[in-house]
Design an enzyme around this catalytic site. Structure first.
Site, short mmCIF file in Angstrom:
data_model
loop_
_atom_site.label_atom_id
_atom_site.label_comp_id
_atom_site.label_asym_id
_atom_site.label_seq_id
_atom_site.Cartn_x
_atom_site.Cartn_y
_atom_site.Cartn_z
N GLN A 1 -15.31 2.02 -6.76
CA GLN A 1 -14.63 0.85 -6.23
C GLN A 1 -13.15 1.15 -5.99
O GLN A 1 -12.44 0.34 -5.39
CB GLN A 1 -14.76 -0.32 -7.20
CG GLN A 1 -16.19 -0.81 -7.40
CD GLN A 1 -16.29 -1.80 -8.54
OE1 GLN A 1 -16.72 -1.47 -9.63
NE2 GLN A 1 -15.90 -3.04 -8.29
N ASN A 2 -12.69 2.29 -6.48
CA ASN A 2 -11.28 2.64 -6.38
C ASN A 2 -10.98 3.29 -5.03
O ASN A 2 -11.83 3.96 -4.45
CB ASN A 2 -10.91 3.61 -7.50
CG ASN A 2 -11.18 3.02 -8.87
OD1 ASN A 2 -11.08 1.81 -9.06
ND2 ASN A 2 -11.54 3.85 -9.83
N VAL A 3 -9.78 3.09 -4.56
CA VAL A 3 -9.38 3.64 -3.26
C VAL A 3 -8.55 4.91 -3.40
O VAL A 3 -8.23 5.55 -2.39
CB VAL A 3 -8.61 2.58 -2.43
CG1 VAL A 3 -9.51 1.40 -2.13
CG2 VAL A 3 -7.33 2.12 -3.13
N HIS B 1 -14.72 0.63 -1.17
CA HIS B 1 -13.65 -0.25 -0.68
C HIS B 1 -12.62 0.47 0.17
O HIS B 1 -11.52 -0.04 0.37
CB HIS B 1 -12.97 -0.95 -1.87
CG HIS B 1 -13.91 -1.84 -2.62
ND1 HIS B 1 -13.81 -2.06 -3.99
CD2 HIS B 1 -14.98 -2.56 -2.20
CE1 HIS B 1 -14.77 -2.89 -4.36
NE2 HIS B 1 -15.49 -3.20 -3.30
N TYR C 1 0.81 -1.21 0.00
CA TYR C 1 0.00 0.00 0.00
C TYR C 1 0.85 1.27 0.00
O TYR C 1 0.43 2.30 -0.54
CB TYR C 1 -1.00 -0.02 1.16
CG TYR C 1 -2.14 -0.96 0.87
CD1 TYR C 1 -3.14 -0.61 -0.03
CD2 TYR C 1 -2.19 -2.22 1.45
CE1 TYR C 1 -4.17 -1.48 -0.34
CE2 TYR C 1 -3.22 -3.11 1.14
CZ TYR C 1 -4.20 -2.73 0.26
OH TYR C 1 -5.21 -3.60 -0.06
N ARG D 1 1.45 1.79 -3.58
CA ARG D 1 0.24 2.28 -4.24
C ARG D 1 0.03 3.77 -3.95
O ARG D 1 -0.40 4.53 -4.83
CB ARG D 1 -0.98 1.48 -3.79
CG ARG D 1 -0.97 0.02 -4.26
CD ARG D 1 -2.33 -0.63 -4.16
NE ARG D 1 -3.23 -0.08 -5.18
CZ ARG D 1 -4.53 -0.42 -5.24
NH1 ARG D 1 -5.05 -1.25 -4.38
NH2 ARG D 1 -5.29 0.11 -6.18
N THR E 1 -15.43 -0.77 -15.09
CA THR E 1 -15.44 -1.90 -14.17
C THR E 1 -15.88 -3.16 -14.89
O THR E 1 -16.73 -3.12 -15.77
CB THR E 1 -16.35 -1.63 -12.95
OG1 THR E 1 -16.44 -2.82 -12.17
CG2 THR E 1 -17.74 -1.19 -13.36
N SER E 2 -15.30 -4.28 -14.48
CA SER E 2 -15.62 -5.57 -15.10
C SER E 2 -16.94 -6.13 -14.59
O SER E 2 -17.44 -7.12 -15.12
CB SER E 2 -14.50 -6.57 -14.79
OG SER E 2 -14.41 -6.81 -13.39
#
Length: 230
Positions: free
Chosen positions: A86-88, A104, A53, A56, A171-172
């Protein structure tokens, strides 16, 4: 005023140069995702998780919002826009968007391992072993890991249910429970899905599929919505 809810995923951040698990085959420097993004991985090797992290965060600080992030800011000047991401990372915030729900967690926050409600900002990019909350517990990333509950899922579902227009970008639709948000939209809600590799989406009476990357697809659909409803 139309109420627009936007669900964003890794594809929108990828265009700003932020690597995704999807693109890397679920690996980070040879480590399986479960080693660096799960409670089991944390218990086994917290240093490895912190290193992951930290890297990241370092990458995120160098990234800049792209045209897709900026298009959503433009959209919010004409409509009421809520973003579920959904991204941080903080690229939506840095672009100027408001009303952002992080499903998330947030990359630039830590939380107590003793009490998850105790959350603290991270200045810079490092969180290290020995960094503790005021009550003496080791701080961990404020991220929802694989196998953990998603506390923000209920408010996200409520947002999806009241949308006039629901837009999915980058997004998938394979990561649950986030992928199930599309099931909460009403039959009379316009649904627009933008991704170069279009995910399988259940039939919907007002469904539009756009097989483009996040930036070009978002720019186009934002202009079309403004023209249609202004």
């Amino acid at each position: 005023m139309k109420n627009i809810v936007v669900l964003t995923g890794a594809g929108i951040s990828a265009e700003s140069g932020i690597n995704t698990f999807r693109d890397s085959g679920g690996l980070w420097e040879g480590h399986d995702v479960m080693e660096v993004a799960s409670p089991e991985g944390w218990r086994k090797n917290p240093q490895l998780v912190l290193d992951f992290y930290n890297m990241r965060r370092k990458d995120a600080l160098k990234a800049e919002p792209n045209d897709a992030h900026k298009a959503l800011v433009k959209l919010s000047t004409y409509f009421h826009v809520e973003i579920i991401t959904q991204n941080v990372d903080d690229l939506h915030e840095r672009a100027g968007s408001e009303n952002i729900l992080h499903l998330h967690g947030k990359l630039f926050e830590s939380r107590s391992t003793l009490n998850p409600r105790h959350i603290y900002p991270i200045e810079g990019w490092e969180l290290n072993l020995g960094d503790k909350c005021p009550r003496g517990s080791q701080l961990r990333p404020n991220i929802v890991w694989f196998g953990e509950a998603v506390p923000m899922m209920e408010p996200a579902a409520a947002l999806a249910a009241k949308a006039d227009i629901f837009i999915v970008i980058g997004t998938s639709l394979q990561v649950y429970p986030a992928a199930s948000l599309i099931d909460y939209v009403g039959a009379d809600t316009e649904v627009i899905v933008i991704d170069p590799n279009l995910p399988a989406v259940k039939k919907h009476p007002l469904l539009t599929l756009i097989a483009e990357k996040a930036s070009t697809g978002a720019l186009r659909i934002v202009d079309e919505l403004i023209e249609k409803y202004k």
